[in-house]
Every structure is written in C-alpha cells, then in structure tokens.
Design a protein around this motif. Structure first.
Motif, mmCIF file in Angstrom:
data_model
loop_
_atom_site.group_PDB
_atom_site.id
_atom_site.type_symbol
_atom_site.label_atom_id
_atom_site.label_comp_id
_atom_site.label_asym_id
_atom_site.label_seq_id
_atom_site.Cartn_x
_atom_site.Cartn_y
_atom_site.Cartn_z
ATOM 1 N N UNK A 153 0.829 -1.202 0.000
ATOM 2 C CA UNK A 153 0.000 0.000 0.000
ATOM 3 C C UNK A 153 0.863 1.251 0.000
ATOM 4 N N UNK A 154 1.858 1.279 0.889
ATOM 5 C CA UNK A 154 2.735 2.451 0.975
ATOM 6 C C UNK A 154 3.494 2.638 -0.339
ATOM 7 N N UNK A 155 3.995 1.558 -0.906
ATOM 8 C CA UNK A 155 4.735 1.647 -2.166
ATOM 9 C C UNK A 155 3.860 2.128 -3.314
ATOM 10 N N UNK A 156 2.552 1.865 -3.224
ATOM 11 C CA UNK A 156 1.641 2.258 -4.306
ATOM 12 C C UNK A 156 1.157 3.697 -4.188
ATOM 13 N N UNK A 157 1.213 4.289 -3.005
ATOM 14 C CA UNK A 157 0.654 5.633 -2.812
ATOM 15 C C UNK A 157 1.251 6.691 -3.750
ATOM 16 N N UNK A 158 2.561 6.669 -4.061
ATOM 17 C CA UNK A 158 3.061 7.663 -5.012
ATOM 18 C C UNK A 158 2.360 7.608 -6.369
ATOM 19 N N UNK A 159 1.844 6.450 -6.774
ATOM 20 C CA UNK A 159 1.133 6.304 -8.052
ATOM 21 C C UNK A 159 -0.364 6.564 -7.917
ATOM 22 N N UNK A 165 6.743 1.110 8.321
ATOM 23 C CA UNK A 165 5.855 1.627 7.281
ATOM 24 C C UNK A 165 5.801 3.146 7.307
ATOM 25 N N UNK A 166 5.791 3.724 8.498
ATOM 26 C CA UNK A 166 5.798 5.185 8.622
ATOM 27 C C UNK A 166 7.071 5.760 8.011
ATOM 28 N N UNK A 167 8.219 5.132 8.317
ATOM 29 C CA UNK A 167 9.497 5.590 7.747
ATOM 30 C C UNK A 167 9.493 5.454 6.223
ATOM 31 N N UNK A 168 8.910 4.370 5.722
ATOM 32 C CA UNK A 168 8.828 4.164 4.277
ATOM 33 C C UNK A 168 7.971 5.258 3.626
#
Length: 516
Positions: A353-359, A379-382
């Motif tokens: 989810x975190x990795x997808x948020x920029x897209x 996850x917060x740091x990511x």
C-alpha cells in the motif's frame, strides 16, 4: 452468595470461555460471549490480565475474569537462555548472575587502587624493606588474579550475551524443535512455557467456576480445557469441551519456529478428548479433518463453521451519523480513502500500500493499529521516504461493536495478505466488516479471499506484493464504486452477519451439553 458460588442445581447452564489474550481487541470472543449470555447461558469470559493481578468486570450480561498471572515459566525461559556448544558451556546461567559477577569484578578492580594507596601509606610510615617486598609481591599476584578473573568473567558475560541474542533471533535449538515436532509434552512446555503459565492461572479459574461447558479459543487453551474437564469428572461433575480453532497451524510460518508445531502437537494430543470443534474458516476446518483425522473419533461430527462476521445489531445501534474514520482524519467526502483495521505485520502485505501511494495521487490510506512500533514504524518511515506521509495515517483501534460503523465512511476496504499457506485458507474478519459497512474491496490474490471477491463481484483482485497491480486495482474501483457495492443486497448482508453464525454456535452448545 455470588453467582459463581450458587449450587449447580439452581443456576443457569454455565459456559466458561477461555482465550489466551487480553480480550479487549478480540471481536470474535466478545461476540461469542455476548450471544451466549443473551441466549440464557451464565457466561464467563476468561482472558489475560495486563496487571498480572486478578481482575473482574462486566461486559453486558457477561462476566469478564482475568485471573492473576505470575508468568513464572515464561520469565524463567526469557532470562535463562540455554545454548549448546562452547558458549553454552562457559556462559553464566542467568542474566542476573552475569550482572552480579560483572559488578563484583569492577569493585575488585577499584579495590586494587585502594590497596596500592594503603601500601604506599605504610611505606611512607616506615615499613621495613623486607615486608614491603612481600606486600608488593602479594599485591602483584592479587593484581594478576583480578586481571585473569576479569578476562574469564568477560568471556562468560559475552557468551551469555551471545546466547541471549541468539535466543531472540532463534528462540529454540534444533534439538528442541525436533522434540517439539515429536509432540513430547515436556519439550512443548520447555519451548512454549506460556502453556505452563496458562494452566496455572486459567486452569485454576476453570476449576473455581465449575462450568457445564468450556469453550476453548485457540490451541493454547485446548489442553487447559481438557485437563479442567478431566479434573471435574474425577469429582463427579460433567463438563463438556468445545475447541474453537482460530488458526491452522500446519500452515503457520511465524518467526518462532516451535510455536506452530507445539500448537499442532497440542491439537493432536487433546482433540480426541474435546466434544466438538468449531472454526471460523472453512479451509481451516477441512484441513484439520485431514491433518488430525477428526472424523475417525467416535461420535464426532466434522468441525462446525462459525465465521467471525459483524453483527447487524451493532451497525443498526450506531445510527447513520457516525463520523467514523473519515471524520477522525478530517477528510472531505470526495477524498478517496483506503482503510485497513487489524494486525500489521510483514506477511499482511501493507508495504504494498505504501509503495503504491506515489502512483495514487490524492488517495489517502488509514491503518487502525493497536501499537505503533515494530513494523508499523517501518511503514511510517517508508511513507516519509517516498514523500507520502501526509496521505498515510495511523488511527487507534475502536471497540469491535463500533468497527463496522466506523469503517463505513471510507471509500475502499483493503485486504493485502501475502502468499503463505495460512493465508490461502483465510478470509479475514476485516473482509466481513467491509461487506457489512458497504465498502468495495481491493484484495490480494490469496486463494480463499480472491475467490469470494470474484464470486460476489464486490471488488478487484490484484497480484499479492505487487504495488503497481494494487494501484491499478484501486483505480478501477475508484472509477465506479457503485458497480461493486451493488453486490450488497439485503440477502447478502444477512448471510454475512454474526446473527446467523451465533445461532449455529448456540445449537452446537445445546447438542454437546443437552442444555436447553
């Protein structure tokens, strides 16, 4: 006379529900207890105590009992790391002993300086040369002894630290893992000492309450329940046991290498003495039949499915004006909001989810969490590193009876499990909550969840651990949410509610105990 002191002949049928957690965040056992009490059972829900002291409180018509816990066996295991090899031979046996030895060595070293000053003082006061030579030789020998002892103490302390660190990374030796898989009770208790602690506290509570039925939630309570029933029979009382299998341990891959085999060993040993088996997941139930041969037990029916679904009564009681997750974040109604309540670990797949948020420009994601350290902090740091921390939110858990109403203001419910054997069989509690809340879902392609999502047509399925596929699935749902929520007819909502599941559980109670 308290309720628990009433003669069995004049009181209502009593069920004691055992669960090896703190109860507060366990929606399933709370609903089970509430339904049993509403159906007329004198209901005790027994769980762990955060204070370590006995606690008793009311939960509607349910009595919540948290017995006093010393957790002596667990603490002993934690502070007495045992390893094989050279480090196991020379290390101090306990952390406390290592600290004491280290402290004494520092005092000896400091004391040497004092003895040198005393010798200098005696020399200045006219100590004869022969005595001075003897005293200097004695002091030199003592210094060498202290220095040698320092090396030895340091080596033993380092070995202890090494052992302790290894235990944190790999809690059990290879031999211990082998013995646990063979199912030896002593090996199981050594590897998982909490089972001993649970017997000490929960077993006493079960004896004290004198139930007609013990409902054992999870495998760590199965042995406790069976032993309590056996003790009751020895005293001439009849106590039935229902085992509620929340997990399938043959597919468990959690970090502790002895937990799953220890729990599987508990099931294998004690299941023949349980009177019935429940399970929230169809895949667990069928796999348990295959693993343990339940259908071979005399008079035993297959496991009964009682799924952990939200209660429609809770949703109705909450009304329509609950600000919920969107209100908690202060987001406008037109802001896309993904929501995920529940446990956050690596195998839950939320890094996707975190990795997808920029897209996913303008899309926010909220996790409902019980704690904010560990993987949650990662996850917060990511999110900060990817520049999406303003759209990645953490919120506290809400009471289980309020969860469905709380989620209702989100846009999409997400279920991001990664591929491990356990997850292929699982449909999570949150998935049922999404249905009750009327949310479309985006789910990973683990077997059970993806099959149901496609069957209902209430969401999109993406390839697990693939951020681009997750983002594409989210965009599809956001393009036309109503196309997915039309799956939620009145019949669907009734079918996936707790009310129907509770009746199945209560019918099993009646069948096992003969109590109306």
């Amino acid at each position: 006379m308290t309720t628990s002191d009433q003669p069995r002949s004049v009181r209502r049928p009593r069920v004691v529900m055992l669960v090896g957690n703190f109860i507060d965040g366990d929606s399933r056992v709370q609903k089970e207890a509430r339904s049993a009490a509403e159906a007329g059972w004198d209901t005790y829900l027994v769980g762990r105590s955060r204070s370590g002291k006995r606690e008793e409180s009311a939960f509607g018509e349910v009595t919540i009992l948290r017995p006093a816990e010393s957790m002596a066996a667990t603490k002993y295991r934690t502070y007495h790391p045992r390893r094989s090899g050279v480090s196991g031979l020379i290390a101090y046996s306990t952390i406390e002993l290592g600290k004491v030895k280290h402290q004494r060595q520092r005092i000896r070293q400091s004391n040497l300086a004092v003895e040198r000053e005393l010798l200098a003082r005696r020399s200045a006061d006219g100590l004869n040369p022969a005595s001075k030579l003897v005293d200097e030789a004695v002091l030199a020998a003592k210094s060498l002894g202290v220095k040698a002892a320092g090396y030895w103490i340091s080596a033993r302390k380092q070995a202890l630290d090494h052992n302790y660190n290894i235990v944190q990374e790999s809690p059990s030796t290879s031999l211990e893992q082998l013995m646990v898989r063979r199912g030896g009770e002593g090996a199981v208790w050594n590897a998982q000492p909490r089972l001993v602690d649970f017997e000490d506290s929960f077993g006493r509570a079960a004896d004290e309450l004198e139930p007609d039925l013990i409902h054992a939630n999870d495998a760590e309570m199965l042995g406790v329940a069976v032993r309590a029933a056996a003790r009751a029979r020895a005293k001439g009382r009849t106590v039935k046991v229902i085992y509620d299998a929340h997990e399938f341990f043959a597919g468990d891959t959690r970090d502790n290498p002895t937990w799953a085999p220890a729990m599987a060993a508990q099931e294998s040993k004690y299941l023949p003495l349980a009177d019935a088996v429940m399970s929230p997941i169809e895949g667990y139930a069928s796999s348990m039949v295959e693993l343990h041969g339940i259908e071979k037990f005399p008079g035993r029916r297959p496991p009964v499915l009682v799924k952990n679904m939200p209660a429609l009564a809770d949703l109705a009681a909450s009304g329509d004006d609950v600000p919920g997750v969107r209100g908690a974040l202060g987001l406008a109604d037109d802001v896309p909001l993904l929501v995920h309540p529940g446990s956050v670990t690596k195998v839950r797949g939320l890094q996707t989810v975190v990795e997808a948020l920029p897209d996913l420009e303008g899309v926010h994601a909220a996790l409902l969490v019980g704690r904010r350290d560990g993987f949650v902090a990662e996850l917060v740091a990511m999110a900060e590193k990817l520049g999406v921390s303003d759209r990645f939110h953490l919120l506290d858990y809400v009471p289980s009876e309020e969860l469905t109403a709380y989620l209702r203001s989100a846009t999409i419910g997400i279920d991001t499990l990664l591929h491990i054997p356990l997850h292929e069989l699982t449909i999570t509690t949150k998935f049922w909550s999404y249905i009750s809340a009327g949310l479309p879902v985006v789910a990973s392609d683990v077997k059970a969840t993806s099959e149901l999502t496609r069957e209902l047509g209430n969401g999109e399925v993406y390839t697990a651990d693939d951020a681009k596929a997750f983002a594409e699935a989210v965009r599809k749902v956001l393009a036309d949410p109503a196309a997915y929520t039309k799956a939620y007819t009145e019949d669907t909502l009734r079918r996936y509610s707790w009310e129907g599941q509770a009746e199945t559980m209560l019918e099993l109670y009646r069948e096992v105990t003969g109590k109306p």
